[in-house]
Design an enzyme around this catalytic site. Structure first.
Site, PDB file in Angstrom:
ATOM      1  N   GLY A  18     -92.793 -39.794 -61.022  1.00 53.97           N
ATOM      2  CA  GLY A  18     -91.996 -39.381 -59.870  1.00 53.97           C
ATOM      3  C   GLY A  18     -90.650 -38.862 -60.324  1.00 53.97           C
ATOM      4  N   GLY A  19     -89.767 -38.646 -59.345  1.00 47.80           N
ATOM      5  CA  GLY A  19     -88.462 -38.103 -59.670  1.00 47.80           C
ATOM      6  C   GLY A  19     -87.635 -39.010 -60.544  1.00 47.80           C
ATOM      7  N   MET A  20     -87.936 -40.316 -60.513  1.00 48.88           N
ATOM      8  CA  MET A  20     -87.145 -41.262 -61.296  1.00 48.88           C
ATOM      9  C   MET A  20     -87.750 -41.548 -62.662  1.00 48.88           C
ATOM     10  SD  MET A  20     -84.508 -41.879 -59.621  1.00 48.88           S
ATOM     11  CE  MET A  20     -83.905 -43.187 -60.652  1.00 48.88           C
ATOM     12  N   GLY A  21     -88.868 -40.953 -63.010  1.00 48.73           N
ATOM     13  CA  GLY A  21     -89.443 -41.164 -64.328  1.00 48.73           C
ATOM     14  C   GLY A  21     -90.938 -41.390 -64.270  1.00 48.73           C
ATOM     15  N   VAL A  46     -94.237 -43.972 -65.105  1.00 46.33           N
ATOM     16  CA  VAL A  46     -94.499 -45.411 -65.110  1.00 46.33           C
ATOM     17  C   VAL A  46     -95.810 -45.679 -65.857  1.00 46.33           C
ATOM     18  CG1 VAL A  46     -94.763 -47.478 -63.703  1.00 46.33           C
ATOM     19  CG2 VAL A  46     -93.332 -45.594 -62.892  1.00 46.33           C
ATOM     20  N   LYS A  97     -91.049 -48.159 -66.847  1.00 44.46           N
ATOM     21  CA  LYS A  97     -90.653 -46.858 -66.321  1.00 44.46           C
ATOM     22  C   LYS A  97     -89.814 -46.145 -67.377  1.00 44.46           C
ATOM     23  CE  LYS A  97     -89.649 -46.119 -61.991  1.00 44.46           C
ATOM     24  NZ  LYS A  97     -88.985 -46.032 -60.661  1.00 44.46           N
ATOM     25  N   ASP A 104     -81.867 -45.492 -50.263  1.00 39.22           N
ATOM     26  CA  ASP A 104     -83.040 -44.623 -50.245  1.00 39.22           C
ATOM     27  C   ASP A 104     -84.270 -45.425 -49.817  1.00 39.22           C
ATOM     28  OD1 ASP A 104     -84.403 -42.208 -50.492  1.00 39.22           O
ATOM     29  OD2 ASP A 104     -84.913 -42.550 -52.598  1.00 39.22           O
TER      30      ASP A 104
END
Length: 888
Positions: A21-24, A26, A41, A134
């Site tokens: 995803g946008g955060m990395g 997994v 992650k 968020d």
């Protein structure tokens, strides 16, 4: 280097990819140090040059790592791999709330459950000064057992209580977003986020309302063909009425959602904690899909007026009404609801062990001590609406768990320590020393009151650990032998506890306070009692569970007790009761529990050669030196425990002691003419002896305030070996008593650790004993009289050492459940031990260190063992809305 299967990220070995995803990205990985699966992650190295993305990733790790709550994803570790940072968290099994919804609605009861868990998680974060910013269904995870977890604190922002954007004392990086920069996910943003204004915890409450609206209606609260349309709707429009989209939504729940979605932050719930209170009120009202539930207006909105006086009055009314409303809702008579009962069985191939605080205060979680196939206890936890129980890692060889008042943590006893752990798992924290486990209780001010000694009073310690302070002291004039099983009353100052004495009429439930030494007896009982919300005392009367009205403010009983259930089990040795009640009307109890065992002969391979025909609650069988008789403890729930003698040839038994107190640890004199034993008939456990023929009375051999437990008698008849409980932090020490007229006491091993289960060698020149100085019980040998040096005989832990008749071999019970044998050589002051060899796997009845051995060794190499009698697994009984059974 790419992250593929088998890649090592520090101690973590990647198993497979889970998603991105946008955060990395997994991955599922294996922690090679602890042997557990985790989630890792990773922010790809190609993105690590993006300072904003890197900052957000680090923010997620630090912010979430500062939190410790069952409804927030647990962060274990952070690190870097080839320039790319990664964060390690618990591995969750289940699905996101987004997947769970898929355009459908959830039943109102389930929606309130999820909402309450989410509110508790947010409250924990907000109290640490962390705002999520968020919150959305994609960042909410539902585990297979129905637990909700908040994910992705990458947009978390630290604030102080006054709302200023400064770093708090939480060890987390700041997120100093400039005004005018929009952050969050369109559709769940608050109006102030859309405008790019400074935000605080009330933005999360707005997102909470949008999520709950979607759960109940099956559609988003704010929608549009573009992001701009959705932002405009958030700023200017109200979502359609919930009652129009879902006719089963109660008006009270609809008002709660509307209150969360107020455009003006000042008109929303003041805190997530207030929101949780309102949800608890709804939950306590037994909401169904077809009924309307009303909760007091102060729980779902704040009145705003133009006049200062009116505003002050509104605040005053709110402060008074909210607590009263919650108390009223939680304490309403349960007679309007139906009583339901069901059984919970132990996991397959296991059995329930000693009692724990079965039910959490919120009534949602069950805690049990479970005996596994290895014979050792561990804490298991199960959500009450789940079909699966899970062991709690880190609680191996543990017992007597009890809950924190918010149901988030569990305190328990393990390996001579009082420890605590998050109910969802995580690191274990040691709080204090504890010789034994005789119960504990935890108040809202973070004070733990517990019974840490075999024979003594209650002590207090902070839930964060620290110094111990004595709270109660044994009354010698009443022959008190122990204060056990405390429980705080709702005020957090007064508490109930069991007082054991040598007389039945003075053994019972007493009341005392943290700030006063005064005590008074409430009711006679042989087992620990429980205060049950809203106003009952639950206690045992001859194994019948009784409930009697109890005013927790006036501290007085009233009315007559009512019978709840019969044949409730309790431990007659220490008064441990097997029942517990939650704050919301859930009762748990067990019946028919008996620790039956039998005496049998086995050879060195473990083959059973014959039985002595005794099946009862037997402990500590001691074979006489001529191998013709056996002394043993036989427990009886009506008369404590006594010493019995078994004639092996005649297969007949006779009772040696008759006092209603607890007699234990029988040891034969070398010539078989006397039995020495421990008893608490005059208060703390003292040493007594009696002629084995039964003639005459028991005589006090050694009386003093510390509890004493006899372990052996030297072959020359001159010395009696015993352990003495010397205090909480001082451990249990070994002493020798001279049997001559001077009765001189000689210290053998004194340390800050626990020494126990000591045995003389056949020539009386050596003593084998057990100590936990290495962190686990190990068998040691040292010279007698005491000299230089000691030798560790066991390797991987051991208990209950026994010498062979010629002193050339030592036996002990290994922690893996095997009977071990070690060849030994002695020469003057030198001692040499060989390598331990496992003889056979045996599930002996292993008591506490204060008890005697579970086996004896014969001259011809056989073993007399105490084997547990296999019984059908007994379930726990769960009663919901138990107060409806009370006579009115």
């Amino acid at each position: 280097m790419p992250v593929v299967e088998g890649t090592r990220l520090g101690p973590y070995e990647v198993v497979s990819a889970l998603g991105a995803g946008g955060m990395g990205e997994v991955y599922r990985a294996r922690d090679t140090r602890l042997g557990r699966d985790v989630a890792v992650k990773v922010l790809p190295a190609s993105f690590s040059s993006d300072k904003d993305r890197l900052h957000r990733f680090q923010q997620e790790a630090c912010a979430a790592g500062a939190l410790n709550h069952p409804n927030i994803l647990s962060i274990y570790d952070v690190g870097a791999h080839d320039g790319a940072p990664y964060v390690v968290s618990e591995l969750l099994e289940g699905e996101t709330l987004r997947k769970r919804l898929t355009g459908t609605t959830l039943p109102q009861r389930r929606a309130i459950d999820y909402a309450l868990q989410l509110a508790h998680g947010l409250a924990a974060a907000h109290e640490k000064g962390i705002v999520h910013r968020d919150l959305k269904p994609e960042n909410i995870f539902i585990t297979k057992d129905g637990r909700l977890k908040i994910l992705d604190f990458g947009l978390a922002k630290l604030i102080q209580a006054n709302g200023s954007e400064r770093q708090t004392d939480v060890p987390t990086r700041r997120a100093d977003t400039e005004p005018g920069v929009v952050m969050g996910t369109v559709g769940y943003m608050s109006p102030e986020q859309v405008r790019g204004q400074s935000v605080d915890h009330r933005s999360d409450i707005f997102a909470f309302g949008a999520i709950l609206y979607e759960i109940l209606s099956g559609q988003r609260a704010f929608s549009g063909q573009s992001a701009a349309d959705m932002m405009s709707a958030i700023l200017r429009e109200d979502p359609p009425d919930l009652s129009a989209t879902n006719h089963n939504v109660s008006p009270a729940l609809e008002r709660l959602v509307d209150h969360c979605l107020e455009k003006n932050p000042n008109e929303r719930f003041h805190s997530a904690r207030d929101l949780a209170f309102a949800l608890e009120a709804l939950s306590a009202s037994a909401v169904s899909s077809s009924e309307t539930v009303t909760i007091p207006a102060p729980a779902v909105r704040r009145f705003v007026t133009r006049e200062l006086i009116a505003w002050s009055v509104a605040i005053l009314l709110l402060l008074i009404a909210v607590p009263l409303a919650i108390i009223w809702l939680r304490s309403r008579p349960a007679s309007h609801g139906e009583v339901s009962r069901f059984y919970i069985y132990p996991p397959e191939k296991t059995s329930f062990g000693g009692a724990s605080d079965f039910i959490s205060p919120d009534g949602r979680k069950l805690l049990f001590t479970v005996i596994g196939t290895d014979g050792f206890p561990q804490l298991w936890i199960r959500w009450i609406d789940s079909l699966v129980a899970q062991p709690l890692p880190g609680t191996e060889v543990s017992s007597q768990g009890f809950w924190s008042p918010d149901s988030r943590f569990i305190a328990f006893f393990s390996k001579g320590k009082l420890r605590k752990i998050d109910a969802t798992g995580g690191p274990v924290q040691t709080l204090a020393d504890a010789q034994t486990s005789r119960g504990g209780t935890w108040n809202k001010e973070g004070v733990i009151l517990f019974a840490p000694t075999f024979s003594g009073g209650l002590y207090r310690v902070s839930a964060a650990g620290g110094e111990l302070t004595a709270v109660t002291k044994l009354d010698v004039s009443r022959n008190e032998s122990g204060h056990y099983w405390p429980q705080f009353l709702p005020d957090g100052q007064h508490f109930l506890y069991l007082v054991r004495t040598s007389k039945k009429e003075t053994t019972g439930i007493y009341l005392s306070s943290l700030d006063s030494p005064e005590t008074r007896m409430l009711v006679q009982s042989d087992a620990g009692a429980r205060f049950a919300f809203p106003a009952y005392l639950l206690f045992l009367k001859e194994r019948a569970l009784m409930a009697q009205p109890f005013d927790a403010l006036k501290l007085q009983l009233s009315g007559e007790p009512s019978l709840i259930a019969e044949e409730i089990s309790y431990n007659e040795q220490n008064g441990r009761s097997f029942f517990c009640a939650s704050d919301n009307g859930v009762l748990v109890y067990r019946t028919g529990i008996r620790s039956l065992s039998r005496l049998a002969w086995v050879d060195r391979s473990g083959k059973e050669l014959g039985s002595l025909g005794q099946v009862d609650e037997l402990f500590s069988p001691a074979l006489s030196r001529d191998e013709k008789k056996v002394a043993m403890i036989r427990a009886d729930q009506s008369s404590g425990s006594d010493i019995w003698l078994l004639d092996i040839a005649r297969q007949s038994s006779s009772r040696l002691t008759f006092d209603p107190a607890l007699d234990s640890n029988p040891v034969w004199s070398p010539d078989g003419s006397r039995i020495v034993f421990s008893s608490n008939r005059l208060g703390p456990y003292d040493l007594y002896w009696k002629q084995s023929s039964g003639a005459g009375n028991e005589e006090v051999l050694l009386k003093s305030e510390p509890a004493k437990f006899v372990t052996d008698w030297s072959s020359d008849g001159r010395f009696i070996l015993y352990m003495e409980a010397s205090g909480i932090t001082g451990g249990a020490d070994l002493w020798v008593l001279s049997v001559s007229e001077d009765q001189k006491r000689i210290p053998i091993v004194k340390s800050t650790f626990d020494e126990s289960q000591a045995k003389f060698s056949p020539d009386t020149h050596w003593i084998a004993y057990v100590s936990n100085e290495s962190g686990i019980p190990q068998v040691y040998v040292q010279k007698f009289p005491p000299g230089d040096g000691k030798w560790m005989v066991s390797i991987n832990g051991g208990r209950q050492p026994q010498w062979r008749y010629d002193g050339k071999e030592l036996f002990y019970y290994g922690l893996d459940g095997k009977l071990m044998a070690v060849a030994v050589k002695t020469d003057g002051n030198n001692f040499e031990a060989g390598t331990p060899n496992g003889l056979f796997a045996a599930r002996f009845v292993v008591g506490q260190p204060t008890f005697g051995a579970s086996y004896s060794v014969t001259r011809d190499g056989r073993f007399l063992v105490n084997l547990p009698e296999e019984l059908p697994a007994t379930p726990a009984v769960i009663v919901q809305n138990w107060t409806a059974t009370l006579k009115k």
